[in-house]
Design a protein around this motif. Structure first.
Motif, mmCIF file in Angstrom:
data_model
loop_
_atom_site.group_PDB
_atom_site.id
_atom_site.type_symbol
_atom_site.label_atom_id
_atom_site.label_comp_id
_atom_site.label_asym_id
_atom_site.label_seq_id
_atom_site.Cartn_x
_atom_site.Cartn_y
_atom_site.Cartn_z
ATOM 1 N N THR A 128 -3.494 -0.526 11.405
ATOM 2 C CA THR A 128 -4.315 -1.693 11.100
ATOM 3 C C THR A 128 -5.203 -2.067 12.279
ATOM 4 O O THR A 128 -6.072 -2.908 12.154
ATOM 5 C CB THR A 128 -3.435 -2.907 10.765
ATOM 6 N N LYS A 131 -1.415 -2.294 5.371
ATOM 7 C CA LYS A 131 -2.370 -3.271 4.889
ATOM 8 C C LYS A 131 -1.932 -3.552 3.478
ATOM 9 O O LYS A 131 -1.812 -2.638 2.673
ATOM 10 C CB LYS A 131 -3.782 -2.694 4.921
ATOM 11 N N ARG A 132 -1.631 -4.775 3.198
ATOM 12 C CA ARG A 132 -1.074 -5.045 1.892
ATOM 13 C C ARG A 132 -1.759 -6.226 1.236
ATOM 14 O O ARG A 132 -2.364 -7.063 1.886
ATOM 15 C CB ARG A 132 0.415 -5.340 2.023
ATOM 16 N N THR A 133 -1.627 -6.240 -0.069
ATOM 17 C CA THR A 133 -2.099 -7.426 -0.755
ATOM 18 C C THR A 133 -0.945 -8.409 -0.800
ATOM 19 O O THR A 133 0.202 -8.033 -0.987
ATOM 20 C CB THR A 133 -2.549 -7.103 -2.190
ATOM 21 N N GLU A 136 3.945 -0.852 9.367
ATOM 22 C CA GLU A 136 2.605 -1.403 9.572
ATOM 23 C C GLU A 136 1.775 -0.996 8.368
ATOM 24 O O GLU A 136 1.554 0.187 8.139
ATOM 25 C CB GLU A 136 1.989 -0.856 10.868
ATOM 26 N N ASN A 192 0.859 -1.160 0.000
ATOM 27 C CA ASN A 192 0.000 0.000 0.000
ATOM 28 C C ASN A 192 0.909 1.228 0.000
ATOM 29 O O ASN A 192 1.594 1.504 0.968
ATOM 30 C CB ASN A 192 -0.834 -0.063 1.281
ATOM 31 N N GLU A 239 -4.810 -12.597 8.963
ATOM 32 C CA GLU A 239 -5.861 -12.703 7.954
ATOM 33 C C GLU A 239 -7.060 -13.457 8.505
ATOM 34 O O GLU A 239 -6.936 -14.176 9.486
ATOM 35 C CB GLU A 239 -5.337 -13.348 6.675
ATOM 36 N N ALA A 257 -6.695 -7.206 0.956
ATOM 37 C CA ALA A 257 -5.523 -6.708 1.662
ATOM 38 C C ALA A 257 -5.570 -7.161 3.114
ATOM 39 O O ALA A 257 -6.625 -7.181 3.736
ATOM 40 C CB ALA A 257 -5.472 -5.195 1.569
ATOM 41 N N ILE A 258 -4.425 -7.539 3.638
ATOM 42 C CA ILE A 258 -4.381 -8.002 5.021
ATOM 43 C C ILE A 258 -3.334 -7.201 5.796
ATOM 44 O O ILE A 258 -2.363 -6.729 5.220
ATOM 45 C CB ILE A 258 -4.069 -9.519 5.106
ATOM 46 N N PRO A 259 -3.533 -7.050 7.106
ATOM 47 C CA PRO A 259 -2.539 -6.336 7.904
ATOM 48 C C PRO A 259 -1.194 -7.059 7.892
ATOM 49 O O PRO A 259 -1.140 -8.287 7.965
ATOM 50 C CB PRO A 259 -3.139 -6.353 9.313
ATOM 51 N N HIS A 260 -0.159 -6.280 7.766
ATOM 52 C CA HIS A 260 1.202 -6.826 7.752
ATOM 53 C C HIS A 260 2.061 -5.930 8.628
ATOM 54 O O HIS A 260 2.224 -4.754 8.340
ATOM 55 C CB HIS A 260 1.711 -6.858 6.305
#
Lengths: 237, 324
Positions: free
Chosen positions: B224, B242-244, B240, B216, B269, B251-254
């Motif tokens: 997130t 939210k990425r695919t 921190e 992102n 996820e 998109a999930i938190p990373h």
């Protein structure tokens, strides 16, 4: 049970058929019979759940009630994906029900009229359509949800297998479903992807995490692309 | 007498600091080599008693663009191409292309800025020199101060700073993962065609599945709602987002934590309801730990001992709204 069989074979008259349909709809056990009969029929014809699901994507509008809610796959273009003989899980129906119960808001890929019904709640609209039509609608809708779930399930099953099949599955979906409906299909399959499946530790699932992580690790800053060998290494420890 | 003692302690401390600085200089040189040395070679990746060989092409253009290609020579052929910040992985066995594109400004852990940070958790030592694949190199040992992280050893080529060997060692000083050239030509002019993927054309023609994964790209960090509390000692949050992630539909938190050398990624996820066995997987120095937390699946991974990734996964919390 004979009546269900007769219903499937299109031997019942319209009124009797309607009655059976509403019975099937109300009675989980009968629904299982319905499913089992199709399973048996398909197995005898050497067709799999995947075949059905493929065909069902192009499921017909409500009014076009047909005893064969799982139309023959021959009617659609057979892609190599669906030529593999895979026996469906006998408890598929149960699992599907559990999933549907968990996700009551699934929209089915259907023309506007039906979506409207679904969105606005169901039963109060019945008088407007007439009981028969409405029952038919419900069943067709249920079938199409099944179809969507089955496609999703097929995709899911294949997700674990060779990747090319997935892209073929996507293509198949693309061919048979118009754009707005396709979104619905994809939307549901997104949910269905969370259905239970067994995971191989060396699977792509983790490979993708490794790739996502690797770019952020100092070891990549130090070693460059060599560090990526971890992500594509074919041997587990 | 007393003064002598103090003086000698001071000198010892001083010489130690000087050694540290020298080690840091070597590491800086090594980090810089990534962006200014061209080479072609074959290296061995060794992990868990296994060996895999790969061919590596590393080309730095006069403009400073970096192009790298890694081809695995053992097992199923796989190819990874990095052109500056774009990484493309070709996986012919599954007919998949995975594309990772990063914004260079978002690299949370960059060298050499982070080298100073290393001192808090690691001790840097310059040890012996050695001749490897025809080149003289200097060994630098980065020794961890606790058991939450692994040690590293690098043998850094005298002239170019290229790491000829890179090893990860555990607390028993056993090498658990090793990268090492066994054939290397430095300053090779890499022919233009060798920069092409062997698979790009066939992938296009045969419609391989393409997974794009992208960060992102926002300048400000993304909250997130998730946090690691308490975070294992010495690790600090670097990113921190939210990425695919390739293969995920949304998109999930990373979250990325680092101690300056090792990085830990935590992905959160929606519950996969997948079979959780085995929850702990290792590959070389990397441990991956998965656990279910409420309706989520947490995946923590990094080049750290198993207990560290487990600590991370077990400390994942959803922040209360009052803490926002």
């Amino acid at each position: 049970m004979e009546k269900i069989s007769a219903l499937m074979d299109g031997e019942l008259k319209e009124e009797a058929a309607d009655e059976q349909i509403s019975l099937v709809k109300q009675n989980i056990e009968k629904m299982d019979h319905w499913h089992l009969y199709h399973l048996i029929g398909d197995t005898l014809r050497h067709e799999s759940a995947l075949d059905q699901s493929h065909a069902k994507v192009s499921i017909q509008p409500v009014s076009q009630y047909s005893p064969s809610l799982s139309p023959s796959p021959r009617s659609s273009d057979a892609s190599p994906l669906f030529s593999q003989q895979r026996l469906p899980h006998s408890n598929f129906n149960q699992r599907l029900r559990a999933r549907l119960a968990a996700e009551p808001t699934i929209l089915s890929p259907h023309p506007v009229r039906q979506k409207t019904i679904e969105r606005s709640g169901i039963s109060w609209l019945a008088p407007f359509f007439g009981k028969t039509a409405f029952n038919n609608y419900l069943l067709a809708a249920a079938a199409s949800v099944t179809a969507v779930a089955m496609v999703s399930w097929a995709v899911l099953e294949l997700e674990a297998g060779p990747r090319p099949a997935v892209s073929l599955a996507k293509k198949a979906i693309d061919k048979t479903v118009p754009m707005n409906e396709r979104q619905a299909v994809i939307g549901v399959s997104a949910k269905a992807l969370t259905a239970p499946s067994v995971e191989d530790p060396g699977s792509q699932y983790l490979q993708e995490y490794l790739l996502a992580h690797q770019g952020l690790s100092p070891s990549t800053a130090i070693q460059g692309v060599a560090a990526y060998v971890r992500s594509v290494s074919f041997q587990g420890d | 007498m007393k003064y002598w003692l103090i003086l000698s302690i001071f000198l010892a401390g001083h010489s130690c600091a000087a050694e540290d600085n020298e080690a840091i200089d070597w590491l800086k040189k090594m980090a810089a080599s990534n962006n200014n040395v061209s080479y072609v070679g074959t290296f061995i990746y060794q992990h868990g008693g296994r060996l895999e060989t790969s061919h590596l092409t590393h080309h730095v253009s006069p403009m400073g663009d970096v192009f790298e290609k890694l081809e695995t020579l053992d097992g199923p052929p796989r190819e990874i191409i990095r052109a500056n910040d774009k990484v493309t992985a070709y996986l012919p066995d599954s007919q998949t292309v995975i594309v990772e594109k990063r914004n260079p400004h978002h690299l949370p852990v960059t060298l050499p800025e982070n080298l100073q940070e290393l001192n808090a958790q690691y001790e840097l030592k310059k040890t012996h020199s050695e001749r490897i694949v025809g080149f003289e190199c200097q060994w630098i040992f980065i020794a961890p101060k606790d058991k939450l992280r692994y040690g590293r050893k690098f043998c850094i080529e005298f002239n170019t700073g290229l790491p000829l060997r890179a090893q990860v060692v555990n607390e028993k000083m056993e090498v658990i993962e090793s990268f090492g050239f066994y054939q290397l030509q430095i300053d090779q002019d890499v022919a233009a065609e060798s920069q092409d993927s062997l698979y790009a054309v066939v992938a296009r023609n045969e419609n391989w599945r393409i997974d794009r994964s992208a960060l992102n790209i926002t300048e400000k960090p993304f909250d997130t709602g998730w946090t690691i509390k308490p975070s294992p000692p010495g690790f600090y949050k670097k990113m921190e987002v939210k990425r695919t992630v390739a293969g995920r539909l949304s998109a999930i938190p990373h979250l990325v934590y680092s101690d300056g050398l090792a990085a830990i990624s935590v992905f959160i996820e929606p519950n996969q309801r997948k079979k959780m066995t085995p929850p702990l997987i290792s590959k070389g120095a990397i441990h991956i730990y998965k656990k279910n937390y409420q309706t989520f699946t947490i995946v923590a991974l990094g080049e750290v001992p198993a207990k560290t990734v487990m600590m991370f996964a077990n400390s994942v919390q959803y922040k209360k709204s009052s803490e926002h």
